[in-house]
Structure formats: C-alpha cells, structure tokens
Design an enzyme around this catalytic site. Structure first.
Site, PDB file in Angstrom:
ATOM      1  N   SER A 100     -18.329  41.556  -7.363  1.00  0.00           N
ATOM      2  CA  SER A 100     -17.315  40.510  -7.399  1.00  0.00           C
ATOM      3  C   SER A 100     -16.509  40.619  -8.697  1.00  0.00           C
ATOM      4  O   SER A 100     -15.889  41.660  -8.943  1.00  0.00           O
ATOM      5  CB  SER A 100     -17.983  39.145  -7.228  1.00  0.00           C
ATOM      6  OG  SER A 100     -17.054  38.156  -6.891  1.00  0.00           O
ATOM      7  N   ASP A 231     -18.458  38.836   4.460  1.00  0.00           N
ATOM      8  CA  ASP A 231     -18.173  38.230   3.161  1.00  0.00           C
ATOM      9  C   ASP A 231     -17.111  37.128   3.297  1.00  0.00           C
ATOM     10  O   ASP A 231     -15.968  37.403   3.659  1.00  0.00           O
ATOM     11  CB  ASP A 231     -17.689  39.302   2.186  1.00  0.00           C
ATOM     12  CG  ASP A 231     -17.654  38.837   0.742  1.00  0.00           C
ATOM     13  OD1 ASP A 231     -17.412  37.645   0.510  1.00  0.00           O
ATOM     14  OD2 ASP A 231     -17.866  39.670  -0.151  1.00  0.00           O
ATOM     15  N   HIS A 259     -21.307  37.445   0.886  1.00  0.00           N
ATOM     16  CA  HIS A 259     -21.087  37.648  -0.551  1.00  0.00           C
ATOM     17  C   HIS A 259     -22.429  37.399  -1.231  1.00  0.00           C
ATOM     18  O   HIS A 259     -22.645  36.372  -1.886  1.00  0.00           O
ATOM     19  CB  HIS A 259     -20.022  36.669  -1.041  1.00  0.00           C
ATOM     20  CG  HIS A 259     -19.368  37.066  -2.324  1.00  0.00           C
ATOM     21  ND1 HIS A 259     -18.431  38.064  -2.409  1.00  0.00           N
ATOM     22  CD2 HIS A 259     -19.520  36.593  -3.596  1.00  0.00           C
ATOM     23  CE1 HIS A 259     -18.011  38.182  -3.662  1.00  0.00           C
ATOM     24  NE2 HIS A 259     -18.674  37.304  -4.401  1.00  0.00           N
TER      25      HIS A 259
END
Length: 287
Positions: A100, A231, A259
């Site tokens: 991320s 995600d 995620h």
C-alpha cells in the site's frame, strides 16, 4: 528490538533470519506498524534464506510519534527512514517489499536510489504519479467507517479495538469467512505498543514534496506486483496498471484476497517473493 536514529526520529526495527543472507526490508502501509507484517510471513521468509527487517513507521508502534494533527513530514521523509534503517544494519542494498503506502515509498526508493534497491515487490499498491485514466480507489463503505473516527473515544479501548477490527473486516476479501477474534487480537497487540494510537492517522494527512507524475514508468529495478483481486482499498486495476507500465514487471493476482495478508495466502506470497529475489541461502548480493 533494534532502534535506529534518523535525525529526531527513533525507528523501532526487528530482524529475522541470518545476518549475511540477502537482505529484505518490509515497508508497511499507512497507519500500520510492523505488526501488520504477520510473524508467520517474516519468519518464513527468514527460513528461505533472507535476512528480513520490518520496522514501525513514524507515528506507529515504538517509533517516534507526534500528537494527532501535528505531522510535519511528507512521504519522502518516510522513504528516508527506510534508507536510515538500511544504514543502521550496514546494508548497501536490499530487496524491498512495500504494501500500500509502503509500495508508494518503495517506488520512490527505486527511482531515487536504484543502487540501493536490489528488487521491488509491490503488494496491494498503486502506481506512483499515475497520469492515465482514473483508477478505482477506496470503497464507499470503508470511507464511511473511516469518517466515523471523528466520534471515536480514544480513551475507551474496546471502542478503539472495534474500530480497528472494522477496518480489517472492510479490507478483507471473499476467500474465507472473516475471523473477528483474530482481528481483535491484532488490534489489542497494536494498542499495547503505542501511547498515542491516534497519531497513526497522521498518515492520512501526508503529501509529497516532489512532482512524481508518470515517474513510476522509469523504474528500472526488477519489479514483482502481488495484488488481491478483491482489494476494496486499492482495487486490482491499480496493480495491473503498475505491472502494465513498468518494463519487465510481473503481476501475481490472488483470488479472494482483499487489502490484507491473510493466513491462507502467506504460503503463496512467501514462495513468490523467495523465487523473485532468488533466495537460496547462498551468496549475499545485497551488501
């Protein structure tokens, strides 16, 4: 724990594996401490012949924090923290794994310090300086939950745990039922390592100092993209954009994964990173 100084910031780090094996530094995402890299993941990578280092970002865990709303740093400063960790361990080069925001930081490092990045693995990340057609981003449900933080009583531990567990649930994919008990345990472990949990949300206010528009396409180090198909924070189109526009990059798509780094996907992730970095327990090429 090993503590490394970068100016006024003291960075908490932890290493796994054998010093002298090829080094791999794990860079986590926004609001997340080193605990977001599961023990099982870093320990398994260490057993595959990598010297693995994870660390707490500033404003998380045992690394220096500032009060909520008082962040005076930018994302590029967080990239400098990674270099400081490498310097603290005497590493001239390391394989970098970023998730991320950590992937955003990893791309900065690969562009500005390619001699120090042996390879770059980007998990659940977005392209740095994307300038193509708009890519989908964070789900409305996640944003609604995030906005409820304005009414959160940070002195009430159970409420904070419920808020963090809710973030985990909204980040999860469809590949398995959500484990609320495990999420609560993770949240309580995070709470136990910081005196100012709210400070981690300073990451949501950060900007960049430089103009990175389109720059990710210039990355020349080897790149592996790992992305969950489900995600909801940085949808799969983001990973595909990275892999499609960086020469030689390869993408691994994880069905049923969001995620997150769920237990069921860790074996695949370890195998892919070990294969990509050439982890064999042999000669060290990162020093």
């Amino acid at each position: 724990m090993t503590y490394i100084q970068n100016g006024d910031v003291r960075i908490a780090t932890q290493a796994f594996g054998t010093p002298g094996d090829p080094a791999l530094i794990m860079v986590m995402g926004a609001t997340a401490s080193m605990l977001s890299w599961p023990d099982a993941l870093v320990e398994a990578l260490g057993k595959r012949g990598l010297f693995v280092i994870r660390f707490d970002h500033r404003d998380t865990g045992e690394t220096t924090t500032v009060p909520p709303g008082a962040a005076d740093y930018v994302v590029e400063d967080m990239a400098q923290d990674v270099l400081a960790v490498m310097d603290g361990y005497g590493l001239a080069r390391a394989h970098v794994v970023g998730m991320s925001l950590g992937g955003y930081i990893g791309q900065m490092l690969a562009l500005e310090h390619p001699n120090r990045v042996a390879s770059l693995t980007l998990i659940a990340s977005e392209p740095l300086g994307w300038d193509g057609a708009p890519l989908p981003h964070i789900s409305d449900a996640f944003m609604a939950h995030f906005s409820s933080m304005a009414d959160l009583d940070w002195m009430y531990e159970d409420a904070v745990v419920a808020f963090l567990s809710g973030m985990d649930q909204l980040s999860a994919g469809t590949g398995a039922p959500f484990d609320a008990g495990a999420a609560e345990a993770r949240a309580r472990a995070v709470l136990a390592r910081t005196d100012s949990l709210a400070s981690m949300f300073n990451h949501g206010t950060l900007s960049t100092r430089e103009d990175w528009t389109g720059r990710f396409r210039e990355i020349a180090v080897p790149v592996l993209v790992i992305h969950g198909v489900d995600d909801p924070v940085l949808p799969i189109e983001n990973g595909r954009a990275i892999a499609g526009d960086i020469a030689g990059a390869r993408i691994v798509e994880l069905d049923g994964v969001g995620h997150e780094l769920p237990d069921r996907a860790l074996g695949r992730i370890v195998d892919e990173i070990a294969r990509f970095t050439g982890a064999t327990g042999g000669a060290d090429t990162t020093r």
